[in-house]
Design an enzyme around this catalytic site. Structure first.
Site, short mmCIF file in Angstrom:
data_model
loop_
_atom_site.label_atom_id
_atom_site.label_comp_id
_atom_site.label_asym_id
_atom_site.label_seq_id
_atom_site.Cartn_x
_atom_site.Cartn_y
_atom_site.Cartn_z
N GLY A 94 0.92 -1.54 0.16
CA GLY A 94 -0.28 0.10 0.32
C GLY A 94 1.46 1.46 0.16
O GLY A 94 0.45 2.02 -0.19
N GLU B 99 3.51 -6.91 1.61
CA GLU B 99 3.61 -7.20 0.20
C GLU B 99 3.61 -5.54 -0.53
O GLU B 99 2.69 -5.16 -1.07
CB GLU B 99 2.53 -7.53 0.68
CG GLU B 99 2.47 -8.75 1.54
CD GLU B 99 0.54 -9.51 0.78
OE1 GLU B 99 0.80 -10.61 1.23
OE2 GLU B 99 -0.14 -8.58 1.30
N GLY C 134 3.26 -3.34 -4.12
CA GLY C 134 3.56 -3.51 -4.94
C GLY C 134 4.26 -2.76 -5.80
O GLY C 134 5.17 -2.49 -6.03
N ARG C 135 3.14 -1.29 -5.59
CA ARG C 135 2.91 -0.61 -6.69
C ARG C 135 5.01 0.47 -5.89
O ARG C 135 5.16 1.13 -7.15
CB ARG C 135 1.87 0.49 -6.09
CG ARG C 135 2.04 1.93 -6.97
CD ARG C 135 1.32 3.00 -5.78
NE ARG C 135 -0.44 2.06 -6.29
CZ ARG C 135 -1.40 1.86 -7.19
NH1 ARG C 135 -1.26 3.00 -7.85
NH2 ARG C 135 -2.63 1.42 -6.76
N ARG D 298 -5.30 3.24 -15.86
CA ARG D 298 -5.97 3.79 -14.85
C ARG D 298 -6.40 5.31 -14.31
O ARG D 298 -7.09 6.00 -13.62
CB ARG D 298 -4.73 4.24 -13.93
CG ARG D 298 -3.60 2.44 -13.59
CD ARG D 298 -2.35 3.01 -12.28
NE ARG D 298 -2.80 2.94 -10.65
CZ ARG D 298 -3.18 4.75 -10.79
NH1 ARG D 298 -2.00 5.15 -11.66
NH2 ARG D 298 -3.15 4.92 -9.27
N TYR E 142 -9.53 5.63 -12.01
CA TYR E 142 -9.89 5.81 -11.58
C TYR E 142 -9.31 7.45 -11.02
O TYR E 142 -7.98 7.95 -10.91
CB TYR E 142 -9.59 5.12 -10.38
CG TYR E 142 -8.41 3.49 -10.14
CD1 TYR E 142 -9.15 2.57 -9.55
CD2 TYR E 142 -7.63 4.11 -10.79
CE1 TYR E 142 -8.56 1.10 -9.99
CE2 TYR E 142 -6.42 3.28 -10.69
CZ TYR E 142 -6.96 1.69 -10.28
OH TYR E 142 -6.23 0.65 -10.31
N CYS F 166 -11.04 4.03 -28.64
CA CYS F 166 -12.80 4.18 -29.32
C CYS F 166 -13.24 4.48 -27.97
O CYS F 166 -14.59 4.28 -27.92
CB CYS F 166 -13.22 3.64 -30.05
SG CYS F 166 -12.19 3.53 -31.87
N GLU F 167 -13.44 5.70 -26.50
CA GLU F 167 -13.93 5.93 -25.96
C GLU F 167 -13.70 7.77 -25.39
O GLU F 167 -12.37 7.75 -25.10
CB GLU F 167 -12.99 4.93 -25.40
CG GLU F 167 -13.93 4.24 -24.40
CD GLU F 167 -14.70 3.78 -23.45
OE1 GLU F 167 -15.49 4.39 -22.89
OE2 GLU F 167 -15.57 2.15 -23.99
N TYR G 296 0.44 -1.65 -12.27
CA TYR G 296 -0.92 -1.42 -12.37
C TYR G 296 -0.74 -0.62 -14.28
O TYR G 296 -1.73 -0.60 -14.73
CB TYR G 296 -1.62 -0.93 -11.53
CG TYR G 296 -1.71 -1.30 -10.48
CD1 TYR G 296 -1.91 -3.08 -10.20
CD2 TYR G 296 -1.10 -0.95 -9.16
CE1 TYR G 296 -1.27 -3.14 -9.08
CE2 TYR G 296 -0.06 -1.52 -8.42
CZ TYR G 296 -1.01 -2.78 -8.08
OH TYR G 296 -0.84 -3.51 -7.16
#
Ligand SMILES: *Cc1c(COP(=O)(O)O)cnc(C)c1O
Length: 440
Positions: A249, A287, A289-290, A330, A334, A363-364, A392
């Protein structure tokens, strides 16, 4: 300063072009094409060393890399060399780690809905720990372990009831979360394990309160809750559980606004909470990650079309690049923010600056990589570098619009090596099948 506090890879230098890992990014783009993920090995090993130094005094620490942030065979090899274990959440991650030669006792299998097949694979490969998430899984795991005549070491995933200030989709510690046992149900699962689940060997508890966290107090509070819970359980059931997994985290610096804490200060917060309550320190798993992989990664994109719109007398310029939400979901998922710059430093220094919005090619309408950033005037074929895309991005990438996934290169000491090949058009159709009656 620890590496997660840097916005760019630590080897970033500016000459006539942008250099990362001693490699000229203009040359990288030419050689490997764009969009291109670039991972800087020195930055990756740098943060590993930051973690190891920060927890040096602490003998019972087990560092597990949360592979979901970025799991490819070469990345696993580097983390393995640095002495990390692996937190995995799928058969795919377990298999990647296994095939990369990792000692499987250093692997933990986590997740809120592990399938029977995944559980079987994890048991067959002798994964070191299972983090059991819910009642259904405890029963299922016990049953499969029983069939295989195995006893499994487990941790119980709990939700400690902590709300931390991060995006709601990446908060995981609050009571109303899809993950883990809340503190009211933990006794029932422990009683089931003690009385019925003879193939489960309970070793401790596990929590993970969220991602991209900047407040050390959240970690301190979490450790405090876990310690109290572990002591309460040990006392009530006369057990000797001595493992605590506090999850990952720790945040990183995506933009200048971001102020993630130093890894050393994280270690101090955790250790302070421990020493306040415990004489005998249990085994602690962390743990990250990021914070391990994000800073080492950048993405190179080539500029294509652009468009200027006039809104209420104000002009807005969109610059479209050759990637977007399929290689980095990402921002659209978010509202994540990123920083970019042109890599042709000398040439772009001559150009006037302007505020532009960097749009993806998908296409969004929501496929915007960066909203309003000041850039030198960009033209078609200019290449930009988006920072902090190690975590991510590739791991969340899709083939939306049937576009081939990017290649990934590892740079170090002026050398570059492919670690993920670019997908080809043939790769895209390789899993398709046409029923006979439809064949032409
Ligand atoms: C996602 C996750 C992590 C890693 O989180 P980061 O924010 O990337 O450090 C660690 N542990 C668990 C259980 C996770 O689900």
């Amino acid at each position: 300063m620890s590496v997660n506090q840097s916005l760019k890879p630590i080897t970033t230098t500016y000459k006539e072009h942008l250099f990362i890992g001693g490699c000229d990014t203009v040359e990288l783009a030419k050689k490997y094409g764009t969009p291109l993920y670039v991972i800087d090995e020195a930055t990756l090993r740098g943060i590993c060393k930051d973690y190891k130094n920060a927890f040096k005094e602490y003998k019972n620490i087990r560092m597990m890399y949360a592979s979901k942030a970025l799991c490819t065979s070469a990345i696993v090899r580097i983390l393995d060399e640095e002495g990390f274990g692996f937190d995995t959440v799928s058969a795919g991650e377990i298999y990647t780690v296994y095939k990369s030669g990792v000692d499987m006792s250093k692997v933990l299998f986590n997740g809120n809905n592990k399938s029977k097949k995944e559980i079987e694979l994890a048991l067959d490969l002798n994964v070191g720990r299972f983090s059991v998430d819910n009642f259904y899984e405890a029963e299922l795991l016990n049953q499969i372990a029983n069939q295989k005549n195995k006893k499994v070491d487990i941790l119980l995933r709990i939700t400690p009831g902590i709300e931390c200030h991060t995006h709601e989709y990446i908060q995981t510690g609050q009571i109303d979360s899809k993950f883990g046992f809340d503190l009211n149900t933990i006794d029932s699962i422990i009683e089931l394990i003690i009385n019925q689940y003879k193939n489960l060997n309970l070793r401790g508890i596990h929590a993970h309160i969220g991602s991209q966290i900047f407040e050390l107090q959240s970690f301190y509070d979490e450790v405090e809750i876990l310690i109290k819970e572990l002591s309460r359980i040990n006392k009530k059931y006369n057990l000797n559980l001595d493992e605590m997994n506090i999850g990952g985290g720790l945040g990183v610096k995506y933009t200048e606004k971001d102020t993630p804490p130093n890894v050393k200060d994280l270690a101090d917060a955790i250790t302070r909470a421990m020493h306040k309550y415990l004489a005998d320190i249990p085994t602690i798993y962390i743990e990250p990650g990021r914070s391990i992989i994000s800073t080492s990664g950048v993405t190179l994109y080539t500029v294509g079309s652009s468009k200027t719109v006039n809104i209420n007398g104000k002009t807005k310029r969109y610059i479209a690049v050759d990637g977007g939400m399929a290689d980095n979901p990402r921002p659209s998922m978010y509202q994540a923010e990123y920083v970019a710059e042109g890599i042709n430093i000398e040439k772009l220094a001559q150009k006037p600056k302007e505020v532009v919005t960097i749009a993806g090619r998908y296409c969004e309408s929501g496929d915007i990589l960066i909203n309003e950033i000041e850039m030198p005037h960009l033209e078609p074929d200019d290449i930009i570098c988006v920072y902090n895309t190690g975590a991510y991005n590739y791991s969340m990438a899709s083939n939306y619009n049937r576009v081939e996934k990017n290649a990934m290169v590892l740079v170090n000491n002026s050398q570059s090596d492919i670690i993920v090949n670019r997908e080809s058009l043939e790769d895209l159709i390789s899993h398709d099948s046409i029923p006979d009656r439809l064949r032409k």
